[in-house]
Design a protein around this motif. Structure first.
Motif, PDB file in Angstrom:
ATOM      1  N   ALA A 183     -24.100 -52.890  42.570  1.00 28.49           N
ATOM      2  CA  ALA A 183     -23.369 -52.014  41.651  1.00 28.49           C
ATOM      3  C   ALA A 183     -22.074 -52.677  41.164  1.00 28.49           C
ATOM      4  O   ALA A 183     -21.529 -53.549  41.834  1.00 28.49           O
ATOM      5  CB  ALA A 183     -23.041 -50.704  42.363  1.00 28.49           C
ATOM      6  N   GLU A 208     -16.310 -50.863  39.999  1.00 31.09           N
ATOM      7  CA  GLU A 208     -15.767 -49.512  39.805  1.00 31.09           C
ATOM      8  C   GLU A 208     -16.611 -48.467  40.530  1.00 31.09           C
ATOM      9  O   GLU A 208     -16.084 -47.479  41.043  1.00 31.09           O
ATOM     10  CB  GLU A 208     -15.665 -49.172  38.309  1.00 31.09           C
ATOM     11  N   ASP A 209     -17.919 -48.684  40.565  1.00 34.72           N
ATOM     12  CA  ASP A 209     -18.815 -47.753  41.247  1.00 34.72           C
ATOM     13  C   ASP A 209     -18.616 -47.821  42.762  1.00 34.72           C
ATOM     14  O   ASP A 209     -18.585 -46.798  43.445  1.00 34.72           O
ATOM     15  CB  ASP A 209     -20.269 -48.053  40.868  1.00 34.72           C
ATOM     16  N   VAL A 210     -18.468 -49.015  43.304  1.00 38.43           N
ATOM     17  CA  VAL A 210     -18.246 -49.154  44.746  1.00 38.43           C
ATOM     18  C   VAL A 210     -16.873 -48.594  45.107  1.00 38.43           C
ATOM     19  O   VAL A 210     -16.712 -47.925  46.136  1.00 38.43           O
ATOM     20  CB  VAL A 210     -18.408 -50.624  45.189  1.00 38.43           C
ATOM     21  N   ALA A 221     -15.368 -46.115  43.682  1.00 42.01           N
ATOM     22  CA  ALA A 221     -15.525 -44.657  43.731  1.00 42.01           C
ATOM     23  C   ALA A 221     -16.234 -44.224  45.022  1.00 42.01           C
ATOM     24  O   ALA A 221     -15.889 -43.192  45.603  1.00 42.01           O
ATOM     25  CB  ALA A 221     -16.298 -44.167  42.504  1.00 42.01           C
ATOM     26  N   ALA A 222     -17.184 -45.009  45.499  1.00 45.05           N
ATOM     27  CA  ALA A 222     -17.913 -44.659  46.722  1.00 45.05           C
ATOM     28  C   ALA A 222     -17.014 -44.648  47.953  1.00 45.05           C
ATOM     29  O   ALA A 222     -17.295 -43.949  48.925  1.00 45.05           O
ATOM     30  CB  ALA A 222     -19.078 -45.627  46.932  1.00 45.05           C
ATOM     31  N   ASP A 265     -13.492 -41.696  46.306  1.00 46.02           N
ATOM     32  CA  ASP A 265     -13.731 -40.348  45.799  1.00 46.02           C
ATOM     33  C   ASP A 265     -14.171 -39.452  46.966  1.00 46.02           C
ATOM     34  O   ASP A 265     -15.136 -39.763  47.660  1.00 46.02           O
ATOM     35  CB  ASP A 265     -14.809 -40.396  44.706  1.00 46.02           C
ATOM     36  N   ARG A 284     -17.916 -38.413  47.145  1.00 45.64           N
ATOM     37  CA  ARG A 284     -18.817 -39.524  47.487  1.00 45.64           C
ATOM     38  C   ARG A 284     -18.612 -39.993  48.918  1.00 45.64           C
ATOM     39  O   ARG A 284     -19.559 -40.357  49.598  1.00 45.64           O
ATOM     40  CB  ARG A 284     -18.659 -40.651  46.485  1.00 45.64           C
ATOM     41  N   THR A 333     -20.963 -56.395  43.765  1.00 40.74           N
ATOM     42  CA  THR A 333     -19.662 -56.225  44.407  1.00 40.74           C
ATOM     43  C   THR A 333     -19.800 -56.447  45.912  1.00 40.74           C
ATOM     44  O   THR A 333     -20.737 -55.945  46.527  1.00 40.74           O
ATOM     45  CB  THR A 333     -19.122 -54.802  44.154  1.00 40.74           C
ATOM     46  N   GLU A 356     -25.419 -45.111  48.759  1.00 40.98           N
ATOM     47  CA  GLU A 356     -25.259 -45.709  47.434  1.00 40.98           C
ATOM     48  C   GLU A 356     -26.533 -46.337  46.887  1.00 40.98           C
ATOM     49  O   GLU A 356     -26.577 -46.716  45.728  1.00 40.98           O
ATOM     50  CB  GLU A 356     -24.127 -46.737  47.462  1.00 40.98           C
TER      51      GLU A 356
END
Length: 178
Positions: free
Chosen positions: A27, A30-32, A34-35, A38, A41, A113, A145
């Motif tokens: 991924a 930015e997605d990692v 957020a994991a 956030d 998540r 990532t 994820e």
């Protein structure tokens, strides 16, 4: 599920002895990020937080362990999407209060990532208990994820005490000098 591996390694830094883990994701960074930041998540694999991070601290509650008290985590560094460092003060394995410092560093690779997760060891001889726990949680992160079955990851069956001997070898206990 594949057999869990002990992935933590020792790292000596200026501020102490650390246990460090690495996981790779296909991924985007930015997605990692957020994991691992956030609250919703995070709740899928370890816990949730409440509060205002801009205040410098949040209250964290683990959702994967029954009966764990909430902890205030002070944010020492937050540089999205690269670095998060927090510190909480709570009881250690010896019944005394210790600072529990964790660091998440993300690197943007050509094919995704890489997450570098580290925790300072208040006492290096605790690695054999802390290591299996972080392998468990980081494997839950990977499952959450990648669409895996987070609930199928069993700490007591697969991680502890199964991984203890590996951590005892990687983090040998040295006798204390009088």
């Amino acid at each position: 599920m594949t057999t869990p591996q002990a992935t933590g390694r020792p790292e000596t830094r200026q501020d102490g002895e650390w246990i460090v883990f690495t996981r790779h994701f296909t991924a985007p960074i930015e997605d990692v990020w957020a994991a691992v930041t956030d609250s919703e998540r995070l709740g899928r694999w370890i816990g949730t937080w409440t509060g205002d991070p801009a205040s410098g601290s949040v209250t964290f509650r683990m959702t994967a362990e029954d009966g764990m008290p909430e902890e205030v985590h002070h944010i020492e560094a937050c540089e999205p999407p690269w670095l998060l460092r927090t510190r909480a003060r709570s009881e250690g394995l010896d019944g005394e209060d210790h600072d529990w410092r964790v660091e998440i560093r993300l690197t943007d690779d050509r094919d995704g990532t890489t997450l570098h997760f580290g925790q300072v060891l208040p006492r290096p001889e605790w690695a054999h208990k802390i290591g299996p726990g972080w392998d468990y949680y980081l494997d839950r992160l990977v499952a959450a994820e990648t669409g895996g079955d987070v609930s199928g990851i069993d700490f007591e069956r697969d991680y502890y005490p199964a991984l203890v001997p590996v951590y005892q070898q990687r983090f040998p206990i040295t006798p204390q000098q009088p």
